[in-house]
Design a protein around this motif. Structure first.
Motif, mmCIF file in Angstrom:
data_model
loop_
_atom_site.group_PDB
_atom_site.id
_atom_site.type_symbol
_atom_site.label_atom_id
_atom_site.label_comp_id
_atom_site.label_asym_id
_atom_site.label_seq_id
_atom_site.Cartn_x
_atom_site.Cartn_y
_atom_site.Cartn_z
ATOM 1 N N ASP A 19 0.798 -1.159 0.096
ATOM 2 C CA ASP A 19 0.074 -0.033 0.182
ATOM 3 C C ASP A 19 0.963 1.278 -0.035
ATOM 4 O OD1 ASP A 19 -2.354 1.524 0.058
ATOM 5 O OD2 ASP A 19 -2.182 1.734 2.373
ATOM 6 N N GLY A 20 0.421 2.202 -0.709
ATOM 7 C CA GLY A 20 1.145 3.356 -0.798
ATOM 8 C C GLY A 20 2.501 3.495 -1.812
ATOM 9 N N TRP A 21 2.249 2.404 -2.779
ATOM 10 C CA TRP A 21 3.411 2.537 -4.101
ATOM 11 C C TRP A 21 2.506 3.004 -5.387
ATOM 12 C CZ3 TRP A 21 8.093 -0.587 -4.837
ATOM 13 C CH2 TRP A 21 8.982 -0.735 -3.619
ATOM 14 N N VAL A 22 2.968 3.401 -5.897
ATOM 15 C CA VAL A 22 2.816 3.753 -7.465
ATOM 16 C C VAL A 22 3.400 2.965 -8.695
ATOM 17 C CG1 VAL A 22 4.469 5.566 -7.828
ATOM 18 C CG2 VAL A 22 2.074 5.875 -8.738
ATOM 19 N N VAL A 143 9.071 -6.298 -15.206
ATOM 20 C CA VAL A 143 8.636 -5.458 -13.902
ATOM 21 C C VAL A 143 9.825 -5.285 -13.017
ATOM 22 C CG1 VAL A 143 7.387 -5.753 -11.788
ATOM 23 C CG2 VAL A 143 6.597 -6.919 -13.928
ATOM 24 N N VAL A 144 9.977 -3.986 -12.982
ATOM 25 C CA VAL A 144 11.169 -3.158 -12.090
ATOM 26 C C VAL A 144 10.584 -2.571 -10.962
ATOM 27 C CG1 VAL A 144 12.981 -1.462 -12.180
ATOM 28 C CG2 VAL A 144 12.326 -2.901 -14.275
ATOM 29 N N ALA A 145 11.126 -2.882 -9.927
ATOM 30 C CA ALA A 145 10.727 -2.172 -8.556
ATOM 31 C C ALA A 145 12.113 -1.368 -8.177
ATOM 32 C CB ALA A 145 10.372 -3.271 -7.406
ATOM 33 N N ALA A 146 11.812 0.039 -7.852
ATOM 34 C CA ALA A 146 12.807 0.621 -7.231
ATOM 35 C C ALA A 146 12.400 1.141 -5.592
ATOM 36 C CB ALA A 146 12.799 2.116 -8.075
ATOM 37 N N PRO A 147 13.453 1.013 -4.755
ATOM 38 C CA PRO A 147 12.947 1.252 -3.416
ATOM 39 C C PRO A 147 12.807 2.702 -3.092
ATOM 40 C CG PRO A 147 15.422 0.848 -3.529
ATOM 41 C CD PRO A 147 14.885 0.735 -5.033
ATOM 42 N N VAL A 148 13.096 3.521 -3.906
ATOM 43 C CA VAL A 148 12.964 5.077 -3.466
ATOM 44 C C VAL A 148 11.747 5.731 -4.288
ATOM 45 C CG1 VAL A 148 15.318 5.222 -2.883
ATOM 46 C CG2 VAL A 148 14.405 5.721 -5.325
ATOM 47 N N PRO A 149 11.043 6.563 -3.779
ATOM 48 C CA PRO A 149 10.051 7.387 -4.559
ATOM 49 C C PRO A 149 10.711 8.027 -6.018
ATOM 50 C CG PRO A 149 9.987 8.038 -2.338
ATOM 51 C CD PRO A 149 11.177 7.414 -2.485
ATOM 52 N N ASP A 191 4.982 5.662 -3.562
ATOM 53 C CA ASP A 191 4.368 7.087 -4.285
ATOM 54 C C ASP A 191 5.018 8.307 -3.450
ATOM 55 O OD1 ASP A 191 2.666 9.116 -4.926
ATOM 56 O OD2 ASP A 191 0.934 7.883 -4.472
ATOM 57 N N PRO A 192 5.752 9.256 -4.185
ATOM 58 C CA PRO A 192 6.349 10.289 -3.583
ATOM 59 C C PRO A 192 5.268 11.116 -2.534
ATOM 60 C CG PRO A 192 6.764 10.177 -5.740
ATOM 61 C CD PRO A 192 5.658 9.115 -5.621
ATOM 62 N N SER A 193 3.953 11.309 -3.046
ATOM 63 C CA SER A 193 3.007 11.884 -2.531
ATOM 64 C C SER A 193 2.801 11.488 -0.869
ATOM 65 C CB SER A 193 1.574 12.230 -3.240
ATOM 66 O OG SER A 193 1.165 10.846 -3.255
ATOM 67 N N ARG A 194 3.137 10.176 -0.632
ATOM 68 C CA ARG A 194 2.986 9.535 0.547
ATOM 69 C C ARG A 194 4.446 9.532 1.216
ATOM 70 N NH1 ARG A 194 -1.506 5.093 -0.097
ATOM 71 N NH2 ARG A 194 -1.174 4.839 1.890
ATOM 72 N N SER A 195 5.469 9.925 0.807
ATOM 73 C CA SER A 195 6.746 10.001 1.363
ATOM 74 C C SER A 195 7.210 11.014 2.174
ATOM 75 C CB SER A 195 7.692 9.662 0.291
ATOM 76 O OG SER A 195 9.133 9.311 0.647
ATOM 77 N N ASP A 196 7.905 10.800 3.188
ATOM 78 C CA ASP A 196 8.571 11.974 3.907
ATOM 79 C C ASP A 196 9.631 12.776 3.215
ATOM 80 O OD1 ASP A 196 6.663 11.395 5.956
ATOM 81 O OD2 ASP A 196 8.142 9.924 7.008
ATOM 82 N N GLY A 197 10.324 12.141 2.311
ATOM 83 C CA GLY A 197 11.618 12.660 1.777
ATOM 84 C C GLY A 197 11.226 13.069 0.081
#
Length: 242
Positions: A19-22, A143-149, A191-197
């Motif tokens: 949850d919270g990923w884009v 399928v590629v997954a990055a750990p940072v927004p 998701d950058p909109s749900r990230s603190d950084g």
């Protein structure tokens, strides 16, 4: 982080997305800029003819117990042959089939290589009347997954980086094409909109995260191509490249 599993009997790969990923993806079903809870890569066999892709994907997804919004990839390649690589936190999975390699602009200016939406014909099948006999698997799904927004712009850049890295593998292996007519890609990140950084603004081939994405994709596609190399004339018509 994204979790992954192979469903042997269902001939499917499934990624559970936190949850919270884009995601940004080119899939015909669940593609675009989305917030999926799962991604699937479905083995449709080499005789797939359905064009109601959303309905087909819904049927298969229900059988896999997948709920909520998701993204569905389709392939005629055997999904049990999935490859995986991880480079400095970036994870990549690929199913690689290049029986029908394709140039973006076909040699001689022919438009016979134009691609319809993924799955509307069997994975790279030539649309012209000259094609005879059963088609062969020919799709590269990534399928590629990055750990940072990643910002939306960086997600788009990442898709370009992935495509370039995939094409580099094929060129280096002397495959006559930069992909197939039905390739698809999905990029996932928090998701950058749900990230603190702050979100990463760049994912091009010379950026920090773009370099990592490119390396992971290159390693994964290269492994898939090594395991299942392209062979001239594999379609039954030597020398013909769609």
């Amino acid at each position: 982080m994204v979790s992954f599993r192979l469903e042997h009997e269902a001939r499917a790969l499934v990624w559970e997305v936190p949850d919270g990923w884009v995601a940004l993806g080119s899939a015909s079903v669940g593609g675009g800029l989305t917030h999926p809870r799962w991604v699937s890569n479905l083995d449709v066999g080499d005789d797939f003819r359905r064009t109601d892709l959303a309905a087909y994907a819904a049927e298969r997804s229900a059988g896999l117990g997948l709920a909520g919004p998701g993204t569905t990839l389709l392939t005629a390649a055997d999904v049990r042959q999935v490859e995986h690589a991880e480079v400095e936190g970036v994870r990549c999975w690929a199913t690689v089939g290049v029986t029908k390699p394709t140039w973006p602009v076909p040699p001689g200016g022919s438009q016979h290589g134009d691609a319809a939406p993924q799955g509307t014909r069997t994975m790279g099948e030539h649309p012209g009347p000259a094609h005879h006999g059963p088609p062969s698997p020919g799709t590269i799904n990534l399928v590629v997954a990055a750990p940072v927004p990643l910002s939306v712009s960086a997600l788009v850049q990442a898709v370009g980086t992935i495509t370039e890295a995939k094409a580099q593998v094929l060129v280096q292996a002397d495959v006559p094409g930069t992909g197939t007519a039905s390739d698809a890609v999905v990029v996932l990140c928090p998701d950058p909109s749900r990230s603190d950084g702050a979100a990463e603004a760049f994912a091009g081939v010379r950026s920090v995260w773009g370099r990592r994405v490119a390396a992971a994709v290159h390693a994964t596609v290269a492994a898939g191509l090594t395991a299942h190399p392209w062979r001239p004339g594999g379609s039954g018509r030597p020398g013909v490249v769609w």
